[in-house]
Design an enzyme around this catalytic site. Sequence first.
Site, PDB file in Angstrom:
ATOM      1  N   CYS A  82       0.845  -1.199   0.000  1.00 28.35           N
ATOM      2  CA  CYS A  82       0.000   0.000   0.000  1.00 28.35           C
ATOM      3  C   CYS A  82       0.877   1.245   0.000  1.00 28.35           C
ATOM      4  CB  CYS A  82      -0.884   0.035   1.244  1.00 28.35           C
ATOM      5  SG  CYS A  82      -2.322  -1.013   1.154  1.00 28.35           S
ATOM      6  N   GLU A 120      -7.542   1.513   3.248  1.00 24.00           N
ATOM      7  CA  GLU A 120      -7.614   2.296   4.481  1.00 24.00           C
ATOM      8  C   GLU A 120      -8.984   2.149   5.132  1.00 24.00           C
ATOM      9  OE1 GLU A 120      -4.121   3.427   2.317  1.00 24.00           O
ATOM     10  OE2 GLU A 120      -6.183   3.155   1.642  1.00 24.00           O
ATOM     11  N   ASP A 134     -11.246  -6.712  21.794  1.00 25.20           N
ATOM     12  CA  ASP A 134     -10.258  -6.618  22.870  1.00 25.20           C
ATOM     13  C   ASP A 134     -10.858  -6.028  24.134  1.00 25.20           C
ATOM     14  OD1 ASP A 134      -7.570  -6.710  24.027  1.00 25.20           O
ATOM     15  OD2 ASP A 134      -7.649  -4.524  23.856  1.00 25.20           O
TER      16      ASP A 134
END
Length: 165
Positions: A82, A120, A134
């Site tokens: 990228c 992105e 998380d």
Amino acid sequence: MNNNETQVALSHVNQQGEANMVDVTEKSLTSRTATAQGFIKMTPQTLALINQGENKKGDVFAVARIAGIQAAKKCSDLIPLCHPLMLSKVQVNFVIDEKLSQVKVTSLCRLTGQTGVEMEALTAVSVACLTLFDMCKAADPAMEIFGIKVLTKEGGKSGSWQAKA
């Protein structure tokens, strides 16, 4: 491949089959936008903890939003071929679906540049979902992340594209 399909050349592989960063030097600067989405499914109890602001780690959506924005900005550090981009806008949003006990995560990335921002947008959604996982894994280690995809892209030589519903 059947007769109705056309073969698309892979732009990140050169004639020798080696990994190759695409040269965008001669491409025109255009406004480019991409949107993406993903989902995280959890127990109703975990969703209630988030909704009521009772997660022990703090404001789950605020942290996941910042993580998604930061991830979009760091996409070229994570995905080897990228291009580093000067993003002018990154937005990450959450929609709670109590009926399905899940959160829909969406992102929008925008810039004026020589290459698109799909990666992105995907990275923003992915990392926002991972951050939700998380922050809630102690309450619900069986959460499931799914359905990550590009929804739209605009700009550049290929113009606009929208995912099929």
